[in-house]
Design a protein around this motif. Sequence first.
Motif, mmCIF file in Angstrom:
data_model
loop_
_atom_site.group_PDB
_atom_site.id
_atom_site.type_symbol
_atom_site.label_atom_id
_atom_site.label_comp_id
_atom_site.label_asym_id
_atom_site.label_seq_id
_atom_site.Cartn_x
_atom_site.Cartn_y
_atom_site.Cartn_z
ATOM 1 N N LYS A 59 -17.665 -3.812 -3.395
ATOM 2 C CA LYS A 59 -17.367 -3.212 -4.701
ATOM 3 C C LYS A 59 -18.665 -2.851 -5.439
ATOM 4 O O LYS A 59 -18.704 -1.873 -6.190
ATOM 5 C CB LYS A 59 -16.517 -4.167 -5.547
ATOM 6 C CG LYS A 59 -15.131 -4.443 -4.947
ATOM 7 C CD LYS A 59 -14.263 -3.195 -4.904
ATOM 8 C CE LYS A 59 -12.826 -3.505 -4.507
ATOM 9 N NZ LYS A 59 -11.952 -2.320 -4.538
ATOM 10 N N GLY A 93 -8.956 2.548 7.241
ATOM 11 C CA GLY A 93 -10.026 1.831 7.941
ATOM 12 C C GLY A 93 -10.462 2.577 9.201
ATOM 13 O O GLY A 93 -11.496 2.280 9.784
ATOM 14 N N ILE A 95 -5.366 -9.100 -11.758
ATOM 15 C CA ILE A 95 -4.187 -8.261 -11.995
ATOM 16 C C ILE A 95 -3.011 -8.845 -11.211
ATOM 17 O O ILE A 95 -3.144 -9.164 -10.016
ATOM 18 C CB ILE A 95 -4.454 -6.800 -11.547
ATOM 19 C CG1 ILE A 95 -5.713 -6.229 -12.250
ATOM 20 C CG2 ILE A 95 -3.238 -5.930 -11.782
ATOM 21 C CD1 ILE A 95 -5.656 -6.116 -13.766
ATOM 22 N N ALA A 101 -1.256 5.252 2.286
ATOM 23 C CA ALA A 101 -1.373 3.841 2.689
ATOM 24 C C ALA A 101 -0.830 3.769 4.119
ATOM 25 O O ALA A 101 -0.412 4.803 4.672
ATOM 26 C CB ALA A 101 -0.588 2.921 1.762
ATOM 27 N N ASN A 111 -8.265 3.676 -4.447
ATOM 28 C CA ASN A 111 -7.754 2.364 -4.838
ATOM 29 C C ASN A 111 -7.545 1.436 -3.648
ATOM 30 O O ASN A 111 -7.631 0.215 -3.798
ATOM 31 C CB ASN A 111 -6.424 2.567 -5.600
ATOM 32 C CG ASN A 111 -5.636 1.293 -5.738
ATOM 33 O OD1 ASN A 111 -5.946 0.436 -6.561
ATOM 34 N ND2 ASN A 111 -4.602 1.114 -4.901
ATOM 35 N N ALA A 112 -7.287 1.976 -2.457
ATOM 36 C CA ALA A 112 -7.012 1.103 -1.297
ATOM 37 C C ALA A 112 -8.169 0.124 -1.122
ATOM 38 O O ALA A 112 -9.334 0.501 -1.237
ATOM 39 C CB ALA A 112 -6.845 1.944 -0.035
ATOM 40 N N LEU A 141 -2.435 -12.163 0.846
ATOM 41 C CA LEU A 141 -2.674 -11.619 2.182
ATOM 42 C C LEU A 141 -3.226 -12.712 3.097
ATOM 43 O O LEU A 141 -4.065 -13.513 2.674
ATOM 44 C CB LEU A 141 -3.657 -10.452 2.115
ATOM 45 C CG LEU A 141 -3.130 -9.158 1.494
ATOM 46 C CD1 LEU A 141 -4.244 -8.133 1.360
ATOM 47 C CD2 LEU A 141 -1.982 -8.589 2.336
ATOM 48 N N GLY A 144 1.261 -2.859 -5.445
ATOM 49 C CA GLY A 144 0.321 -3.301 -6.475
ATOM 50 C C GLY A 144 -0.152 -2.214 -7.421
ATOM 51 O O GLY A 144 0.617 -1.397 -7.934
ATOM 52 N N ILE A 145 -1.449 -2.212 -7.663
ATOM 53 C CA ILE A 145 -2.062 -1.311 -8.642
ATOM 54 C C ILE A 145 -1.821 0.157 -8.273
ATOM 55 O O ILE A 145 -1.457 0.975 -9.120
ATOM 56 C CB ILE A 145 -3.583 -1.606 -8.738
ATOM 57 C CG1 ILE A 145 -3.804 -2.994 -9.358
ATOM 58 C CG2 ILE A 145 -4.303 -0.527 -9.524
ATOM 59 C CD1 ILE A 145 -5.237 -3.501 -9.277
ATOM 60 N N ILE A 184 -11.461 2.386 -7.953
ATOM 61 C CA ILE A 184 -10.996 1.098 -8.447
ATOM 62 C C ILE A 184 -11.935 0.063 -7.833
ATOM 63 O O ILE A 184 -11.871 -0.214 -6.632
ATOM 64 C CB ILE A 184 -9.523 0.811 -8.068
ATOM 65 C CG1 ILE A 184 -8.592 1.951 -8.547
ATOM 66 C CG2 ILE A 184 -9.094 -0.541 -8.653
ATOM 67 C CD1 ILE A 184 -8.526 2.186 -10.053
ATOM 68 N N LEU A 233 -2.775 -8.815 -3.227
ATOM 69 C CA LEU A 233 -4.168 -9.192 -2.946
ATOM 70 C C LEU A 233 -4.379 -10.705 -2.795
ATOM 71 O O LEU A 233 -5.264 -11.138 -2.072
ATOM 72 C CB LEU A 233 -5.053 -8.676 -4.084
ATOM 73 C CG LEU A 233 -6.522 -8.478 -3.776
ATOM 74 C CD1 LEU A 233 -6.725 -7.178 -3.015
ATOM 75 C CD2 LEU A 233 -7.350 -8.414 -5.062
ATOM 76 N N PHE A 234 -3.549 -11.479 -3.502
ATOM 77 C CA PHE A 234 -3.774 -12.933 -3.505
ATOM 78 C C PHE A 234 -2.936 -13.667 -2.464
ATOM 79 O O PHE A 234 -3.010 -14.885 -2.356
ATOM 80 C CB PHE A 234 -3.523 -13.498 -4.912
ATOM 81 C CG PHE A 234 -4.414 -12.849 -5.933
ATOM 82 C CD1 PHE A 234 -5.787 -13.080 -5.911
ATOM 83 C CD2 PHE A 234 -3.906 -11.971 -6.869
ATOM 84 C CE1 PHE A 234 -6.628 -12.449 -6.814
ATOM 85 C CE2 PHE A 234 -4.732 -11.338 -7.782
ATOM 86 C CZ PHE A 234 -6.103 -11.576 -7.747
ATOM 87 N N GLY A 250 -3.905 3.609 -1.239
ATOM 88 C CA GLY A 250 -3.364 2.261 -1.454
ATOM 89 C C GLY A 250 -2.195 2.312 -2.417
ATOM 90 O O GLY A 250 -2.044 1.438 -3.273
ATOM 91 N N ALA A 251 -1.345 3.328 -2.248
ATOM 92 C CA ALA A 251 -0.260 3.564 -3.218
ATOM 93 C C ALA A 251 1.040 2.864 -2.824
ATOM 94 O O ALA A 251 2.048 3.040 -3.494
ATOM 95 C CB ALA A 251 -0.026 5.066 -3.367
#
Length: 267
Positions: A159, A65, A188, A37, A90-91, A196, A17-18, A140, A193-194, A13-14
Amino acid sequence: MVTLSGRSALVTGASSGIGAVVAEALAAAGARVGLVARREDRLDEVLKRCRRHSPGSAMWAADLGDLDGVGALAAAVEREFGGVDVLVNNAGMPKRRRVQDLSPADTEEVMRLNYTSPVRLTLALLPGMIARGHGHLIAIGSVAARLGPPHEAAYAASKAALTAFWESMTVDLDGTGVHAHVIQPALISGTELFTLPGNEPPLSDLSDALPPREVADAVLEVLESTRFERYVPGWFDEMASGKAADVDAFITGVKEWTRDRLEPPTL
Ligand SMILES: NC(=O)c1ccc[n+]([C@@H]2O[C@H](COP(=O)([O-])OP(=O)(O)OC[C@H]3O[C@@H](n4cnc5c(N)ncnc54)[C@H](OP(=O)(O)O)[C@@H]3O)[C@@H](O)[C@H]2O)c1
């Protein structure tokens, strides 16, 4: 300050974001960094930044996935880097929906990317770490793993599963030189993420969000220790222990908070 010169790190997930910030921080600390990613163009931008610090860095465009591809990805990275010393899983994807609006397929999609895929990648890279006698396996997670936020049942479960796997794993790995750590971020900023599609708007106030650098600093910090769990910000520790002391009071509080967010009290 941690020095990772001569070490290799893989960050999933590079591309945004994070993950992008963590990857660059690891490269700046001297690690050769592998980036994973789906979006090649975005990965390429991050790779250029990493190579300024660490020219041997590389990228792999892959859909995590797709579980059947994870083993081949791990083998390709090990071939290129000759082993991975630090894995940052992290992804991840959100699924902000009330449970009444979740389908079984939604829950399985989130579990596949946020739990099953990082576990597969970890199990594929673990034998090499054990053979070399050192390694750091970082997940993460999210404060959602411990605090059951509203409208995030599928996400929180993925999680929590990741955290539980990591907790048992770190005990099993005692004496091998391989350490497992989980970073549990709260809100964060600077990530996708917020925004999508397919998600409700977040209930939380995003003006409280911390920059992704705080997560990168937590990653660098755990690499110098055997610390298992690190919240970002650190005071969420107290919220988790408060919840453990009285889970019913915690749930009552979250219900009230959620009602206030959905129907703000009229003045
Ligand atoms: N932002 C927060 O407030 C927050 C709080 C707690 C935990 N987290 C966790 O932090 C991690 C990173 O999230 P973020 O906030 O930085 O969000 P983000 O900007 O959306 O980053 C998600 C990353 O995951 C990658 N990804 C998504 N689906 C993928 C797939 N199928 N295969 C491969 N890569 C995939 C994305 O890249 P591509 O789209 O290019 O594939 C992207 O690089 C997630 O695990 C998230 O749960 C975030």
